[in-house]
Design an enzyme around this catalytic site. Structure first.
Site, short mmCIF file in Angstrom:
data_model
loop_
_atom_site.label_atom_id
_atom_site.label_comp_id
_atom_site.label_asym_id
_atom_site.label_seq_id
_atom_site.Cartn_x
_atom_site.Cartn_y
_atom_site.Cartn_z
CG ASP A 59 5.46 -2.83 -14.22
OD1 ASP A 59 4.65 -3.24 -15.08
OD2 ASP A 59 5.16 -2.68 -13.02
CE LYS A 116 -3.95 -2.11 2.34
NZ LYS A 116 -4.89 -2.05 3.49
#
Length: 659
Positions: free
Chosen positions: A602, A491
């Site tokens: 990515d 998170k």
């Protein structure tokens, strides 16, 4: 600065403390700000963050709201923060006789309920504070500061509730406003040792309550006298006293008096007592009195020859303190160098109770006087009390201790010493273990697998280490309200550092954490990468089983949110082109200019963030790969990430080009 400090305290600690305290949240935040701003605050302030519930020294509360700040003579140093002006319920503010510096906050006049303000004997600078709007103000003292020279402020003519105005050894110049003398409740004006000049004209509507006007050592050249005013006016040290004045009494100082005012002592004749005792006026016997000095800061009278005034004080003391009639002695009353009425007080034990007060009586009387629970007759005004040490008897009851009792006490003391030694050894061992645990939890203790040495701490460029507690505090214990994103790594939370910098904190979840050596390699890599189109690494945390990366905060979120319209910011063709160029520059830097070069592997719209100016910054190097991997001896350019992220990359790339 004070407002920023308050907001920071509320952000980081307010949500945790307020719910469990008995102090109103607004007042508690202000007082915590004072604790951070001032030096030499009372020790009781460190025991709790609840000023009213923990009874902070100098703080008076009513129904969870702060009503008085009594910090006179506390050796406080620092500035008066503007947050004080937010305590709307404040009725008394005493900051006199400290070492406060800087200007008085301009919002102090927000304290519309205040009736006593004392800032005397500090090193305050700047303009004379504007007290306009303090319509309940009775007593104000701004003496002995370093304010900028000025005319009499406008509030000298507007605050109708004033009873006492003191501003001595200051910088006032010009004429004293005539309207000041007409305030209906005004009793004293003390403006000596200023630069007031011109003609003193008290007008025709002088307050009937006015007892004293002290204008010593100013530059007043003439006086327009009003026959209706017959009380004290002191003009000594002004030019008017050398050029001639019809009433020469105005140019003479009132003599001090040292006569005793206790009527009962007159009936004891010439009897004397040992040096450590006093003569009780109620019995004419020697006893051990509770002694101290009363300082009345603003009495409404100057005449010390009126014995009935002091009889009223004497009677008030024995009635309100629960003593017997005649047990109070008042002596040596005079106006000291600070122009306070100073009185020596002696309180004697009641007849039949021996020569001493017991401890509970001394504590009760001391509390009533020192905490101002006792209220004197109104004409004496506000006061403070300084007590002398009380000599309790060594032996009570006149009996001696038996040998058995002495042996028992000695044995008990020996056992107590052994217990204390055992407790001390236990505390020392616990402290040693705690220090060992802290040492082991330090972030640079070990970076390799199985505790092996991996070359010492990481070599960082521009990034710093953060403790777990520091990041926990600035995210309000990683609350859901501060969560701004999540992914395969863990998170992401929004936080505010103590410096005021807003950051994004990426917290690894348990399954995605790396080994110490891998994490060290990653932060060394990220700290070397610096480009305006790359999200910068501020720091990291590696302790207590946590791995966190601290990045600069991007207020406009991800490119994906902006393309989908969630952010509400329209992206026209020009903005899209700028974002595409910025992203390309960031990737080009990674490929060509980073040392060693890096393949991102990515790239997708959720890993391109936008700052407040919509500048594109490439983020998330968690899957990055060095172009030259010497450990494996080959070059890797394979795209990494989940199947969903790779698919969304190609879809969103098409949308970006044709949207």
């Amino acid at each position: 600065m004070g407002i920023q400090l308050l907001l920071f305290l509320v952000c980081c600690t307010g949500g945790i403390h307020v719910a469990s305290t008995s102090t109103d949240s607004r007042d508690a935040a202000v007082l915590r700000a004072l604790k951070e701003q001032w030096k030499n605050t009372p020790p009781s302030w460190e025991r709790s963050d609840d000023p009213c519930g923990a009874q902070w020294e100098g703080v008076t509360c009513t129904n969870s709201r702060v009503t008085a700040l009594l910090f006179d003579g506390n050796q406080l140093s620092g500035k008066i923060p503007s947050t004080v002006g937010l305590v709307q319920t404040l009725e008394v503010l005493r900051l006199d006789r400290n070492s406060l510096i800087g200007p008085v906050p301009s919002n102090l006049n927000n304290l519309t309920s205040i009736n006593e303000l004392n800032l005397a004997h500090n090193q305050l600078t700047g303009s004379v504070p504007d007290l306009t709007g303090m319509d309940s103000l009775n007593y104000v003292d701004l003496s002995n500061n370093s304010f900028a020279q000025s005319e009499a402020p406008s509030w000298f003519s507007t605050i109708q509730s004033l009873t006492t105005l003191v501003m001595e050894y200051g910088i006032l110049q010009g004429k004293v406003p005539q309207k000041l003398f007409s305030f209906p409740q005004l009793q004293q004006i003390k403006l000596r040792n200023n630069a007031l000049n011109n003609t003193l004209d008290m007008g025709d509507s002088i307050s009937q309550q006015l007892q004293l006007v002290d204008l010593q050592n100013n530059h007043i050249s003439s006086v327009t006298l009003n026959s209706a005013y017959r009380n004290t006016l002191i003009l000594t040290g002004n030019p008017v006293c050398t050029t001639g004045i019809s009433n020469t009494n105005y140019c003479q100082l009132q003599k001090q008096t040292t006569n005793p005012y206790s009527t009962s002592l007159a009936n004891c004749g010439t009897k004397s007592c040992p040096p450590d005792q006093g003569l009780s006026p109620q019995s004419c016997e020697c006893a051990y009195p509770y002694e101290g000095t009363l300082y009345f800061r603003a009495p409404s009278f100057r005449d010390l020859s009126n014995i009935s005034t002091f009889h009223a004080l004497e009677m008030s003391l024995w009635i309100k303190l629960g003593l017997t009639p005649g047990s109070v002695s008042l002596q040596n009353s005079f106006f000291n160098v600070d122009d306070y009425l100073q009185i020596q007080l002696e309180l004697f034990p009641s007849i039949g109770n021996g020569k001493y007060f017991n401890r509970s009586e001394i504590q009760r009387i001391g509390f009533y006087l020192s905490n101002q629970t006792y209220k004197p007759p109104p004409e004496f005004g506000p006061y403070y009390f300084i007590a002398s040490p009380y000599a309790f008897p060594v032996e009570l009851g006149g009996t001696s201790l038996s040998i058995g009792v002495i042996v028992g006490i000695g044995t008990g003391c020996g056992v107590l010493i052994l217990i204390l030694m055992g407790v001390g050894i236990y505390i020392f061992q616990q402290k040693w273990r705690a220090e060992k645990a802290i040492e082991l939890s330090k972030p640079f203790a070990s970076w390799g697998p199985s505790g092996e040495d991996s070359g010492g701490p990481p070599q960082l460029k521009g990034a710093r280490w953060f403790s777990y507690d520091e990041l926990k505090k600035c995210t309000s214990n990683f609350s859901e309200s501060n969560e701004i994103g999540f992914g395969g790594y863990g998170k992401v939370y929004r936080g505010m550092l103590s410096s005021g910098l807003v950051v994004a904190i990426k917290r690894a979840q348990q399954g995605s954490m790396q080994g110490g050596l891998e994490f060290k390699t990653e932060i060394e890599l990220l700290s070397r990468v610096h480009h305006k189109n790359l999200v910068g690494l501020v720091g990291f945390c590696f302790e207590q089983g946590e791995q966190m990366l601290v990045y600069e905060f991007m207020p406009n979120g991800t490119l994906r949110d902006n393309l989908s319209g969630k952010s509400g910011i329209p992206l026209d063709w020009k903005r899209r082109l700028c974002i595409a160029l910025g992203s390309a520059r960031g990737l080009a830097y990674l490929h060509d200019l980073a040392n060693p070069p890096i393949i991102h592997r990515d790239v997708k719209s959720t890993n391109i963030l936008l700052d407040e100016n919509l500048t594109a910054k490439v983020a998330d190097f968690g899957l990055s790969k060095l172009v030259s991997d010497s450990g494996k001896g080959h070059i890797s350019t394979q795209v990494k990430g989940t199947l969903v992220s790779i698919t969304s990359y190609y879809i969103e790339t098409f949308w970006f080009r044709n949207g």
